[in-house]
Design a protein around this motif. Structure first.
Motif, PDB file in Angstrom:
ATOM      1  N   MET A   1       0.963  -1.305   0.151  1.00 13.64           N
ATOM      2  CA  MET A   1      -0.002   0.043  -0.057  1.00 13.64           C
ATOM      3  C   MET A   1       0.791   1.288   0.036  1.00 13.64           C
ATOM      4  O   MET A   1       1.738   1.629   0.694  1.00 13.64           O
ATOM      5  N   VAL A   2       0.747   2.182  -0.760  1.00 11.69           N
ATOM      6  CA  VAL A   2       1.537   3.325  -1.226  1.00 11.69           C
ATOM      7  C   VAL A   2       0.574   4.518  -0.541  1.00 11.69           C
ATOM      8  O   VAL A   2      -0.647   4.482  -0.784  1.00 11.69           O
ATOM      9  N   ASN A   3       1.140   5.612  -0.130  1.00 15.44           N
ATOM     10  CA  ASN A   3       0.620   6.383   0.499  1.00 15.44           C
ATOM     11  C   ASN A   3       0.055   6.383   1.729  1.00 15.44           C
ATOM     12  O   ASN A   3      -1.227   6.912   1.863  1.00 15.44           O
ATOM     13  N   LEU A   4       0.436   5.517   2.941  1.00 13.94           N
ATOM     14  CA  LEU A   4      -0.330   4.743   3.826  1.00 13.94           C
ATOM     15  C   LEU A   4      -0.200   5.855   5.089  1.00 13.94           C
ATOM     16  O   LEU A   4      -1.052   6.027   5.735  1.00 13.94           O
ATOM     17  N   ASN A   5       0.963   6.738   5.137  1.00 11.29           N
ATOM     18  CA  ASN A   5       1.215   7.731   6.275  1.00 11.29           C
ATOM     19  C   ASN A   5      -0.119   8.391   6.619  1.00 11.29           C
ATOM     20  O   ASN A   5      -0.421   9.270   5.388  1.00 11.29           O
TER      21      ASN A   5
ATOM     22  N   LEU B   1      -8.103   2.156   4.322  1.00 15.46           N
ATOM     23  CA  LEU B   1      -8.249   0.840   4.043  1.00 15.46           C
ATOM     24  C   LEU B   1      -7.144   0.192   4.512  1.00 15.46           C
ATOM     25  O   LEU B   1      -5.791   0.729   4.769  1.00 15.46           O
ATOM     26  N   ASP B   2      -7.265  -1.186   4.815  1.00 16.62           N
ATOM     27  CA  ASP B   2      -5.966  -1.990   5.050  1.00 16.62           C
ATOM     28  C   ASP B   2      -5.838  -3.281   4.170  1.00 16.62           C
ATOM     29  O   ASP B   2      -6.768  -3.339   3.286  1.00 16.62           O
ATOM     30  N   GLU B   3      -5.095  -4.174   4.535  1.00 14.24           N
ATOM     31  CA  GLU B   3      -4.817  -5.252   3.347  1.00 14.24           C
ATOM     32  C   GLU B   3      -6.069  -6.015   3.276  1.00 14.24           C
ATOM     33  O   GLU B   3      -6.461  -6.723   2.111  1.00 14.24           O
ATOM     34  N   ASN B   4      -6.907  -6.278   4.510  1.00 15.73           N
ATOM     35  CA  ASN B   4      -8.239  -7.189   4.006  1.00 15.73           C
ATOM     36  C   ASN B   4      -9.047  -6.489   3.235  1.00 15.73           C
ATOM     37  O   ASN B   4     -10.084  -7.194   2.406  1.00 15.73           O
ATOM     38  N   ASP B   5      -9.255  -5.204   3.362  1.00 18.51           N
ATOM     39  CA  ASP B   5     -10.206  -4.428   2.339  1.00 18.51           C
ATOM     40  C   ASP B   5      -9.751  -4.728   0.972  1.00 18.51           C
ATOM     41  O   ASP B   5     -10.465  -4.953   0.143  1.00 18.51           O
TER      42      ASP B   5
ATOM     43  N   LYS C   1       9.157 -15.023  -6.413  1.00 15.81           N
ATOM     44  CA  LYS C   1       8.911 -15.882  -5.518  1.00 15.81           C
ATOM     45  C   LYS C   1       7.757 -16.502  -5.842  1.00 15.81           C
ATOM     46  O   LYS C   1       7.165 -17.537  -5.002  1.00 15.81           O
ATOM     47  N   GLY C   2       6.962 -16.230  -6.679  1.00 15.02           N
ATOM     48  CA  GLY C   2       5.338 -16.902  -7.088  1.00 15.02           C
ATOM     49  C   GLY C   2       4.683 -16.285  -6.265  1.00 15.02           C
ATOM     50  O   GLY C   2       3.517 -16.832  -6.376  1.00 15.02           O
ATOM     51  N   ASN C   3       4.556 -14.954  -5.702  1.00 20.05           N
ATOM     52  CA  ASN C   3       3.521 -14.372  -5.108  1.00 20.05           C
ATOM     53  C   ASN C   3       2.727 -13.305  -6.163  1.00 20.05           C
ATOM     54  O   ASN C   3       3.296 -12.661  -7.135  1.00 20.05           O
ATOM     55  N   LEU C   4       1.522 -13.296  -5.966  1.00 16.90           N
ATOM     56  CA  LEU C   4       0.692 -12.516  -6.506  1.00 16.90           C
ATOM     57  C   LEU C   4       0.836 -11.004  -5.707  1.00 16.90           C
ATOM     58  O   LEU C   4       0.288 -11.082  -4.917  1.00 16.90           O
ATOM     59  N   VAL C   5       1.355 -10.157  -6.296  1.00 14.25           N
ATOM     60  CA  VAL C   5       1.518  -8.763  -5.740  1.00 14.25           C
ATOM     61  C   VAL C   5       0.273  -7.568  -6.309  1.00 14.25           C
ATOM     62  O   VAL C   5       0.342  -7.635  -7.384  1.00 14.25           O
ATOM     63  N   VAL C   6      -0.111  -7.212  -5.185  1.00 14.38           N
ATOM     64  CA  VAL C   6      -1.031  -5.974  -5.623  1.00 14.38           C
ATOM     65  C   VAL C   6      -0.378  -4.576  -4.698  1.00 14.38           C
ATOM     66  O   VAL C   6      -0.165  -4.603  -3.634  1.00 14.38           O
ATOM     67  N   LYS C   7      -0.214  -3.895  -5.703  1.00 10.64           N
ATOM     68  CA  LYS C   7       0.266  -2.756  -5.419  1.00 10.64           C
ATOM     69  C   LYS C   7      -0.864  -1.601  -5.392  1.00 10.64           C
ATOM     70  O   LYS C   7      -1.445  -1.226  -6.548  1.00 10.64           O
ATOM     71  N   ALA C   8      -1.238  -1.114  -4.340  1.00  9.61           N
ATOM     72  CA  ALA C   8      -2.305   0.029  -4.492  1.00  9.61           C
ATOM     73  C   ALA C   8      -1.907   1.320  -3.740  1.00  9.61           C
ATOM     74  O   ALA C   8      -1.605   1.419  -2.736  1.00  9.61           O
ATOM     75  N   GLU C   9      -2.277   2.199  -4.437  1.00  5.71           N
ATOM     76  CA  GLU C   9      -1.777   3.711  -4.160  1.00  5.71           C
ATOM     77  C   GLU C   9      -3.094   4.367  -3.658  1.00  5.71           C
ATOM     78  O   GLU C   9      -3.933   4.378  -4.277  1.00  5.71           O
ATOM     79  N   LEU C  10      -3.129   4.987  -2.403  1.00  7.43           N
ATOM     80  CA  LEU C  10      -4.340   5.589  -1.983  1.00  7.43           C
ATOM     81  C   LEU C  10      -4.381   6.989  -2.060  1.00  7.43           C
ATOM     82  O   LEU C  10      -3.318   7.573  -2.130  1.00  7.43           O
ATOM     83  N   ARG C  11      -5.507   7.332  -2.220  1.00  9.84           N
ATOM     84  CA  ARG C  11      -5.771   8.907  -2.453  1.00  9.84           C
ATOM     85  C   ARG C  11      -5.584   9.543  -1.167  1.00  9.84           C
ATOM     86  O   ARG C  11      -6.118   9.072  -0.036  1.00  9.84           O
TER      87      ARG C  11
END
Length: 254
Positions: free
Chosen positions: A43-47, A52-56, A101-111
């Motif tokens: 998650m980008v721009n989390l500070n 939202l969190d990872e489960n969302d 490593k075989g992971n599905l990576v989700v990169k989400a940038e928050l507003r």
């Protein structure tokens, strides 16, 4: 003009391109059939922005995390999942890809919110940096300037404040306040009427600051600074109830 043509060098370049292309194609085929080990959320721009969190994010993907483990990567329509994630107003952008490593990576940038829209007859909302109008969240309350008044209902009907000229001026004004340390600390609330005329309410002092339309903001703030630096120290912080900045070359205080 003579042009030298080195056949041996050109053949080497072509061969190298073919080899690299083959490696890329082989890697893509291998990744498409690789097994998914896990889903990694970045998650980008989390500070100071915990809407939202990872489960969302997982819920937005509409994928079963446990069922995906060990499944083939080609089971996931990455573009479709990205589209689902981007449909969330709190998310500015999203990218999905597989790592080594075989992971599905989700990169989400928050507003990032820059103002809160408050009203008495319905739910509040936020304006993001890019002008997007977002709902409030049960998880997090952002410490930003408050916007009230009849104009709020107009904003909440829009997808983006930048859709109108008044909205563009408002975004510019909010950013001007945010980027100035003094005004960011001093301006607590902006009340805006149906014609986009603004009244500011300060953190310190009881005066109502009639700012007018969100135009010529830099000139108006210069006049307001004169009021704070030269008039209030002499007359007292509780002397005035109303300050008007709308008239050219004048500061009207009552």
């Amino acid at each position: 003009m003579k042009i030298k043509f080195n056949l041996k060098r050109e053949v080497k370049i072509i061969a190298a391109v073919i080899v690299v292309g083959g490696i890329i194609a082989f890697t893509e085929r291998r990744q498409s059939t690789a097994s998914i080990k896990d889903i990694t959320i970045k998650m980008v721009n989390l500070n100071e922005n915990h809407f939202l969190d990872e489960n969302d994010i997982i819920n937005l993907m509409q994928l079963n995390r446990e069922n995906l483990k060990g499944a083939s990567m080609d089971r996931v329509n990455l573009k479709e999942v990205e589209k689902k994630i981007k449909s969330e107003p709190f998310i500015k952008d999203a990218q999905l890809y597989s790592d080594l490593k075989g992971n599905l990576v989700v990169k989400a940038e928050l507003r990032r919110p820059i103002a809160r829209l408050v009203r008495n007859d319905g739910p509040d909302g936020y304006i993001a940096e890019d002008g997007t109008v977002m709902p409030v969240s049960d998880k997090f309350t952002a410490r930003v300037v408050l916007i009230s008044g009849a104009y709020v209902n107009q904003l909440l009907k829009q997808n983006n404040a930048n859709d109108t000229e008044d909205g563009q001026h408002l975004i510019a004004l909010i950013n001007m306040i945010r980027e100035n340390e003094f005004w960011n600390a001093q301006i607590a609330q902006m009340d805006i009427d149906s014609k986009a005329r603004i009244t500011l309410f300060p953190q310190v002092g009881d005066e109502r600051i009639e700012f007018g339309k969100p135009e010529n903001a830099e000139i108006k703030f210069k006049k307001l600074m004169i009021f704070y630096k030269e008039i209030l120290p002499r007359m007292g912080w509780n002397k005035y109830n109303r300050v008007n900045l709308e008239y050219e070359g004048q500061i009207v205080a009552e």
